[in-house]
Design an enzyme around this catalytic site. Structure first.
Site, short mmCIF file in Angstrom:
data_model
loop_
_atom_site.label_atom_id
_atom_site.label_comp_id
_atom_site.label_asym_id
_atom_site.label_seq_id
_atom_site.Cartn_x
_atom_site.Cartn_y
_atom_site.Cartn_z
N GLU A 8 -3.14 -6.92 7.40
CA GLU A 8 -1.87 -6.83 8.10
C GLU A 8 -1.89 -7.63 9.40
OE1 GLU A 8 1.16 -6.85 8.13
OE2 GLU A 8 1.83 -4.79 7.81
N HIS B 1 0.82 -1.21 0.00
CA HIS B 1 0.00 0.00 0.00
C HIS B 1 0.86 1.26 0.00
CE1 HIS B 1 0.93 0.91 4.19
NE2 HIS B 1 0.77 -0.39 4.43
#
Length: 189
Positions: free
Chosen positions: A82, A9
């Site tokens: 995550e 990201h």
């Protein structure tokens, strides 16, 4: 051959400050938006069949910005969220090192369970999209778990500092996953 292009990201304010994010759902900052746009400009829609993303804001928004340019089928998978770093989330590196020098953060998702979750997700992607080319927008620890597992620890977790919006590519051929390239950032210059 199944090919997966792993994209970390774009940058968040916590990335810029050096805070550990984990599952804390922090959005992209302006630089992160620009990095996602650069990824979208660099990638060619004809080269990919589907775009998969972690559901966390920073990864999902990166994927959405990329997909504004590519218009691929879009799928969210929690397998690629995550790692949860427990009580260390939101702490700066210096704070983490002084409070938890052994990196044994209370309440964190254990590494083995995390690696199993990520690699199970990779298996699901390969099963659902055999011989396809996939874009997968995820997180530093997720991509490092993949790289570490596939390289038998030569690169990845604890060894490779992945930059925001970097591109890594793996493929499944001859009945095994192989790393083609990792931490590529030429598209960001």
């Amino acid at each position: 051959m199944t090919t997966i292009c792993l994209i970390r990201h774009g940058e968040t304010d916590w990335n810029a400050l050096g805070k550990l994010q984990g599952k804390t759902d922090i959005p992209l900052n302006n630089k992160g938006i620009q990095q996602a746009q650069a990824c979208g400009d660099f990638l060619n829609a004809a080269d990919y069949d589907v775009l998969i993303s972690s559901p966390l804001k920073r990864a999902k928004r990166t994927a959405e910005i990329i997909n504004d340019r590519l218009n691929l089928p879009f799928v969210e998978m929690t397998d690629f969220a995550e790692r949860f770093f427990g009580d260390a989330e939101g702490l700066l590196l210096e704070e983490r090192m002084s409070t938890y020098p052994d990196k044994d953060y209370p309440n964190q998702e254990m590494r083995e369970a995390f690696n199993t979750r990520v690699m199970t997700g990779l298996h699901k992607v390969h099963q659902k999209y055999p011989d396809k080319s996939i874009l997968l927008v995820a997180h530093g620890a997720v991509i490092n778990a993949v790289l570490g597992t596939l390289s038998n620890g030569e690169i990845g977790s604890g060894k490779t500092k992945l930059l925001n919006a970097c591109i890594s590519t793996i493929c499944f051929q001859e009945e095994q996953w192989k790393i083609n390239e990792y931490n590529q950032v030429g598209h960001l210059t």
